[in-house]
Scaffold this motif. Structure first.
Motif, PDB file in Angstrom:
ATOM      1  N   MET A   1       0.723  -1.232  -0.013  1.00  0.00           N
ATOM      2  CA  MET A   1      -0.115   0.099   0.000  1.00  0.00           C
ATOM      3  C   MET A   1       1.110   1.102   0.007  1.00  0.00           C
ATOM      4  O   MET A   1       0.575   2.227  -0.639  1.00  0.00           O
ATOM      5  CB  MET A   1      -1.040   0.000   1.222  1.00  0.00           C
ATOM      6  CG  MET A   1      -2.183  -1.086   1.105  1.00  0.00           C
ATOM      7  SD  MET A   1      -3.199  -0.990   2.614  1.00  0.00           S
ATOM      8  CE  MET A   1      -4.093   0.465   2.221  1.00  0.00           C
ATOM      9  N   LEU A   2       1.933   1.222   0.565  1.00  0.00           N
ATOM     10  CA  LEU A   2       2.804   2.239   1.072  1.00  0.00           C
ATOM     11  C   LEU A   2       3.369   2.814  -0.443  1.00  0.00           C
ATOM     12  O   LEU A   2       3.612   3.757  -0.662  1.00  0.00           O
ATOM     13  CB  LEU A   2       3.789   2.191   1.830  1.00  0.00           C
ATOM     14  CG  LEU A   2       3.485   2.534   3.414  1.00  0.00           C
ATOM     15  CD1 LEU A   2       4.409   2.200   4.545  1.00  0.00           C
ATOM     16  CD2 LEU A   2       2.709   3.830   3.564  1.00  0.00           C
ATOM     17  N   VAL A   3       4.189   1.753  -0.793  1.00  0.00           N
ATOM     18  CA  VAL A   3       4.879   1.977  -2.158  1.00  0.00           C
ATOM     19  C   VAL A   3       3.921   2.245  -3.454  1.00  0.00           C
ATOM     20  O   VAL A   3       4.357   3.370  -3.989  1.00  0.00           O
ATOM     21  CB  VAL A   3       5.588   0.849  -2.515  1.00  0.00           C
ATOM     22  CG1 VAL A   3       6.460   1.126  -3.847  1.00  0.00           C
ATOM     23  CG2 VAL A   3       6.708   0.406  -1.481  1.00  0.00           C
ATOM     24  N   SER A   4       2.757   1.776  -3.491  1.00  0.00           N
ATOM     25  CA  SER A   4       1.757   2.069  -4.563  1.00  0.00           C
ATOM     26  C   SER A   4       1.534   3.547  -4.429  1.00  0.00           C
ATOM     27  O   SER A   4       1.323   4.550  -5.251  1.00  0.00           O
ATOM     28  CB  SER A   4       0.887   1.137  -4.853  1.00  0.00           C
ATOM     29  OG  SER A   4       1.170   0.123  -5.303  1.00  0.00           O
ATOM     30  N   GLY A   5       1.186   3.809  -3.193  1.00  0.00           N
ATOM     31  CA  GLY A   5       0.643   5.255  -2.786  1.00  0.00           C
ATOM     32  C   GLY A   5       1.756   6.266  -2.786  1.00  0.00           C
ATOM     33  O   GLY A   5       1.112   7.323  -3.530  1.00  0.00           O
ATOM     34  N   VAL A   6       2.820   6.088  -2.560  1.00  0.00           N
ATOM     35  CA  VAL A   6       3.781   6.989  -2.751  1.00  0.00           C
ATOM     36  C   VAL A   6       3.899   7.218  -4.107  1.00  0.00           C
ATOM     37  O   VAL A   6       4.255   8.540  -4.630  1.00  0.00           O
ATOM     38  CB  VAL A   6       5.066   6.616  -1.975  1.00  0.00           C
ATOM     39  CG1 VAL A   6       6.322   7.556  -2.244  1.00  0.00           C
ATOM     40  CG2 VAL A   6       4.931   6.705  -0.505  1.00  0.00           C
ATOM     41  N   ALA A   7       4.008   6.040  -4.990  1.00  0.00           N
ATOM     42  CA  ALA A   7       4.485   6.466  -6.595  1.00  0.00           C
ATOM     43  C   ALA A   7       3.291   7.237  -7.218  1.00  0.00           C
ATOM     44  O   ALA A   7       3.741   7.919  -7.808  1.00  0.00           O
ATOM     45  CB  ALA A   7       4.539   4.989  -7.188  1.00  0.00           C
ATOM     46  N   ALA A   8       2.015   6.853  -6.456  1.00  0.00           N
ATOM     47  CA  ALA A   8       0.877   7.630  -7.147  1.00  0.00           C
ATOM     48  C   ALA A   8       1.181   9.223  -6.757  1.00  0.00           C
ATOM     49  O   ALA A   8       0.751  10.080  -7.571  1.00  0.00           O
ATOM     50  CB  ALA A   8      -0.434   6.982  -6.679  1.00  0.00           C
ATOM     51  N   ALA A   9       1.585   9.385  -5.691  1.00  0.00           N
ATOM     52  CA  ALA A   9       1.525  10.670  -5.052  1.00  0.00           C
ATOM     53  C   ALA A   9       2.504  11.471  -6.016  1.00  0.00           C
ATOM     54  O   ALA A   9       2.393  12.691  -6.184  1.00  0.00           O
ATOM     55  CB  ALA A   9       1.989  10.727  -3.431  1.00  0.00           C
ATOM     56  N   LEU A  10       3.762  10.936  -6.303  1.00  0.00           N
ATOM     57  CA  LEU A  10       4.936  11.567  -7.313  1.00  0.00           C
ATOM     58  C   LEU A  10       4.097  11.763  -8.431  1.00  0.00           C
ATOM     59  O   LEU A  10       4.228  12.940  -9.017  1.00  0.00           O
ATOM     60  CB  LEU A  10       5.878  10.551  -7.156  1.00  0.00           C
ATOM     61  CG  LEU A  10       6.849  10.347  -6.115  1.00  0.00           C
ATOM     62  CD1 LEU A  10       8.238   9.405  -6.274  1.00  0.00           C
ATOM     63  CD2 LEU A  10       7.435  12.034  -6.047  1.00  0.00           C
ATOM     64  N   ILE A  11       3.574  10.636  -9.287  1.00  0.00           N
ATOM     65  CA  ILE A  11       2.939  10.977 -10.403  1.00  0.00           C
ATOM     66  C   ILE A  11       1.776  12.189 -10.412  1.00  0.00           C
ATOM     67  O   ILE A  11       1.942  13.054 -10.992  1.00  0.00           O
ATOM     68  CB  ILE A  11       2.386   9.755 -10.979  1.00  0.00           C
ATOM     69  CG1 ILE A  11       3.499   8.835 -11.272  1.00  0.00           C
ATOM     70  CG2 ILE A  11       1.401   9.882 -12.303  1.00  0.00           C
ATOM     71  CD1 ILE A  11       4.174   8.861 -12.401  1.00  0.00           C
TER      72      ILE A  11
END
Lengths: 301, 315
Positions: free
Chosen positions: B77-87
C-alpha cells in the motif's frame, strides 16, 4: 562511432511525427486525448496490406518500382487506405464520440476512446491473428550517404514522402480556408462558431486528416519494420509524448517532437540497450511536464 | 460437488480481489473524477513489493527478506501510494487528460522494469514461491480456498466500511465538490490540487493492496498478469457496476469477472485449438463494445451514484 543509429531514429521520428499530427489536432480541436489514435495506424496499415494483395491478385505479379521493395499496388492501396482510415475515424466519431461530446465531459471521451482502442485492436487480432505480416520480404541494399550513414531506397522514399506531407500540411493549416477554420476552433470554439465557422465541418476535416496521416505513418512502419495488430498501440506513448513535447495544436511542433522522440529512442538503444527503449518516451513526457508543460511551440493556457 | 464448492470459493477470492481494485478506482474516478489508465501498473507495484519482501532468500535475485505477509501488504500500500503521489504531484496541476497519458506511460514503464530487471523482478519468469496465506492448508484445496475467501472477504468488508465512512465525511464531500465545480471548491478555500493528490494516492494504495492480496493467494506473479487488459477489465467493472458507488464497484467486479470466466470457459470448451487465440481476441472486442455502449446509453451503470449530503442537512 557509428552514426547509423541516427538514420534509424530519423525514420522512426518521421513516422511518429506523422502520427502525432493527428493526435495534436484531435487534442486541440476536439479537446480530448484520443487513445484510439494508435489503432488508426494499425487499421490503415492492414487496409493497405489487404488492398495491395488484392491488386496483386487481380493484376498479377507484385512488381516493384525502381530499387524500392514495393511497387504501384502498395502506393495506390496506401492512398485508398488513407481515405478508408479517415472514414473509419469519422465512423467512430459518429457512433461514439459525437454522442458523448454534447455532455461536455472530456474525460468520459478519453475513457470511451480507451474502450474503442481495445475493441479495434482485438478486432484486428481476430481477423488477421497476431502473426506479424510484411509488405515484402526482400532484403534491400543500403546506399551510403554522409558520415558513414547508410539508407535503403525505401527509407529515402519514405523520408521524402514525410517531408512533402508535412510541408503540404503546414501550408494547408496556414492558408486554406478549412485550415484556418480548424485553427480558429482550436483557439476558441465558441468564438469560432459565432464568427460563422462551420464547426461540424471542421470536426470532419480533423478526423479525415488525422486518420489519413495515421495511415501513412502506419504504412511507413509496416514497410520498414513489420505489420502487427499491436503496432499502433505500442506507438501510442511516443505519439502522445511527441504531441505534448511539440505543443498541443502545433503541426510543426508534432513533427519536431516526433523527430526528437525517435532520435532519443535510437540513441538510448545505443547507450543502454534495446530493453528499455519504450521507456524513453515516458521519460521525455515526464521531463516536458516538469519543465515546460506547454511544449516547444505551445502557448501557456 | 466439493470440487465445485472449491471452485466457487476460488472464483470469489479472485472476483473480490478485483473488487478491491475497483474500490480503489472508485476513489479516483467515482469520487474525484481522475482518469487512471495505469491501474495494472499500480497493482503490479503492490504485487512485486510484497513478493520481494516476503519471499525466502534466493540466489541470483535481490530481495527475499522472508518478512510476514501482513507486512508485505502494508508495504504494498505504501509503495503504490507514494508512487501515485509522485505522479500526481507532477501531472494533476496540468490539464485533466495529462494524468491519463502519464498513468498510461507509467504502466508501460513498470511493465518494462518487471520484464527486464531480472535481478530484482525475475524478468519474464516472474517470482514464484510467494508465501500463501494459510499456506499450511494447501493440500486441502477446499479448506484452503475457504480460509482465503474469509480473509479476503474481511479485508474487502473493512475497506468498504472505511471508504463508506470516508466518502460521507467532509473530506469526501470536498472531492465531489472539486469533481463537479473546481472553481466553486477553490473559492471556498479548498486546495483542489492537494485533495486530488490525496485521493489519487489513496486509490492507488488500495490497488497496491489488491495486487499483494492476489500475489499471496496465487503464490506466483509474472509481468504478463499486469498488461492493459487488466486496466480495461477493472474499468469495465466499475462502469458497469456504477461509478461513484462502492457497492456498485463490488457488484461490477463480481459480475464482469463471472462473465469473463464463463465466456472464457465456453470458448476453451467449444472452440477448436487453432482458433483459441482468435476467440480470446473476440472476448476483448465484446467487452470493449459493451463498455463504449454503456458509456453512451447508461453512463450511471447498474447501481449509479448515491446522493450523499451532510447528515446535518437532514434536520
Amino acid at each position: 562511432m557509428n552514426l547509423q543509429f541516427i538514420a534509424d531514429g530519423l525514420i522512426m521520428g518521421a513516422l511518429i511525427g506523422l502520427g502525432a499530427i493527428g493526435v495534436t489536432l484531435t487534442y486541440s480541436i476536439l479537446r480530448f486525448a484520443n487513445f484510439a489514435h494508435g489503432e488508426f495506424l494499425a487499421w490503415g496499415t492492414y487496409f493497405t496490406l489487404a488492398l495491395a494483395s488484392g491488386f496483386g491478385a487481380m493484376f498479377g505479379g507484385s512488381g516493384t518500382l525502381g530499387s524500392l521493395s514495393f511497387g504501384w499496388p502498395v502506393i495506390v492501396a496506401g492512398v485508398l487506405a488513407a481515405l478508408l482510415t479517415g472514414i473509419l475515424a469519422l465512423a467512430l466519431d459518429r457512433l461514439l464520440f459525437a454522442k458523448l461530446r454534447d455532455r461536455g465531459n472530456a474525460i468520459v471521451m478519453v475513457m470511451a476512446s480507451f474502450g474503442a482502442s481495445m475493441a479495434l485492436r482485438s478486432l484486428l487480432e481476430f481477423i488477421f491473428t497476431s502473426e506479424p505480416a510484411y509488405f515484402s520480404r526482400d532484403i534491400q541494399m543500403a546506399l551510403p550517404m554522409a558520415f558513414g550513414i547508410r539508407l535503403t531506397p525505401d527509407q529515402l522514399f519514405l523520408l521524402a514522402m514525410t517531408a512533402v506531407l508535412v510541408l503540404v500540411m503546414e501550408r494547408f493549416m496556414a492558408l486554406s480556408p478549412i485550415g484556418r477554420a480548424m485553427r480558429a476552433v482550436s483557439e476558441n470554439p465558441v468564438l469560432a462558431r459565432i464568427a460563422g465557422v462551420d464547426v461540424e465541418r471542421v470536426i470532419r476535416a480533423t478526423w479525415m486528416i488525422g486518420g489519413a496521416l495515421a495511415c501513412a505513418a502506419g504504412v511507413m512502419l509496416g514497410i520498414t519494420v513489420q505489420i502487427r495488430p499491436f503496432m499502433g498501440f505500442d506507438l501510442l506513448l511516443p505519439l502522445f509524448a511527441a504531441a505534448i513535447l511539440g505543443g498541443i495544436g502545433s503541426v510543426p511542433g508534432a513533427v519536431l517532437g516526433g523527430l526528437i522522440v525517435g532520435i532519443a529512442e535510437a540513441t538510448a538503444v545505443q547507450v543502454v540497450g534495446a530493453d528499455y527503449r519504450a521507456a524513453i518516451a515516458f521519460l521525455i513526457l515526464i521531463a516536458v511536464l516538469l519543465v515546460r508543460p506547454a511544449g516547444i511551440f505551445g502557448v501557456r493556457e | 460437488m466439493l470440487d465445485l464448492f472449491a471452485y466457487a470459493a476460488f472464483f470469489l477470492v479472485t472476483a473480490l480481489s478485483y473488487g478491491i481494485i475497483c474500490l480503489g478506482l472508485n476513489v479516483q474516478w467515482g469520487q474525484t473524477g481522475l482518469f487512471n489508465v495505469g491501474v495494472a501498473g499500480f497493482v503490479a507495484i503492490g504485487a512485486y513489493t510484497s513478493a520481494l519482501l516476503t519471499t525466502p532468500d534466493m540466489a541470483g535475485r535481490f530481495g527475499g527478506f522472508g518478512l510476514p505477509i501482513w507486512l508485505g501488504w502494508i508495504a504494498a500500500m505504501l509503495v503504490s501510494g507514494v508512487a501515485a503521489a509522485l505522479i500526481g504531484a507532477i501531472t494533476l496541476r496540468l490539464r485533466a487528460d495529462y494524468l491519463a497519458i502519464t498513468t498510461f506511460g507509467i504502466a508501460i514503464a513498470i511493465q518494462l522494469v518487471a520484464l527486464n530487471a531480472e535481478t530484482v523482478t525475475g524478468g519474464p519468469f516472474g517470482i514464484g514461491f510467494i508465501p500463501r496465506a494459510f499456506g499450511g492448508l494447501e493440500d486441502r484445496p477446499i479448506i484452503f480456498n475457504l480460509a482465503n475467501l474469509a480473509l479476503v472477504a474481511i479485508v474487502t468488508a473493512l475497506l468498504y466500511y472505511g471508504l463508506e465512512r470516508l466518502v460521507r465525511s467532509p473530506w469526501g464531500r470536498v472531492l465531489r465538490a472539486i469533481r463537479e465545480d473546481e472553481m466553486a471548491a477553490a473559492s471556498l478555500g479548498k486546495n483542489a490540487n492537494f485533495f486530488r493528490i490525496q485521493a489519487f494516492a489513496l486509490g492507488s494504495a488500495i490497488m497496491g493492496l489488491a495486487g499483494a492480496v492476489q500475489a499471496h493467494f496465487i503464490g506466483f506473479i509474472a509481468p504478463e498478469n499486469y498488461v492493459s487488459t487488466m486496466t480495461f477489465q477493472v474499468w469495465a467493472m466499475l462502469i458497469i457496476g456504477g461509478s461513484g458507488n462502492n457497492r456498485g464497484a463490488l457488484l461490477g467486479a463480481v459480475l464482469v469477472w463471472a462473465l469473463w470466466s464463463v465466456t472464457g470457459a465456453v470458448l476453451a470448451a467449444f472452440v477448436p485449438g487453432e482458433y483459441q487465440a482468435r476467440a480470446a481476441a473476440l472476448q476483448i472486442v465484446l467487452i470493449g463494445v459493451a463498455l463504449a455502449a454503456l458509456l453512451v446509453l447508461r453512463p450511471r451503470g447498474i447501481l449509479g451514484e448515491e446522493k450523499m449530503i451532510s447528515r446535518f442537512l437532514n434536520e
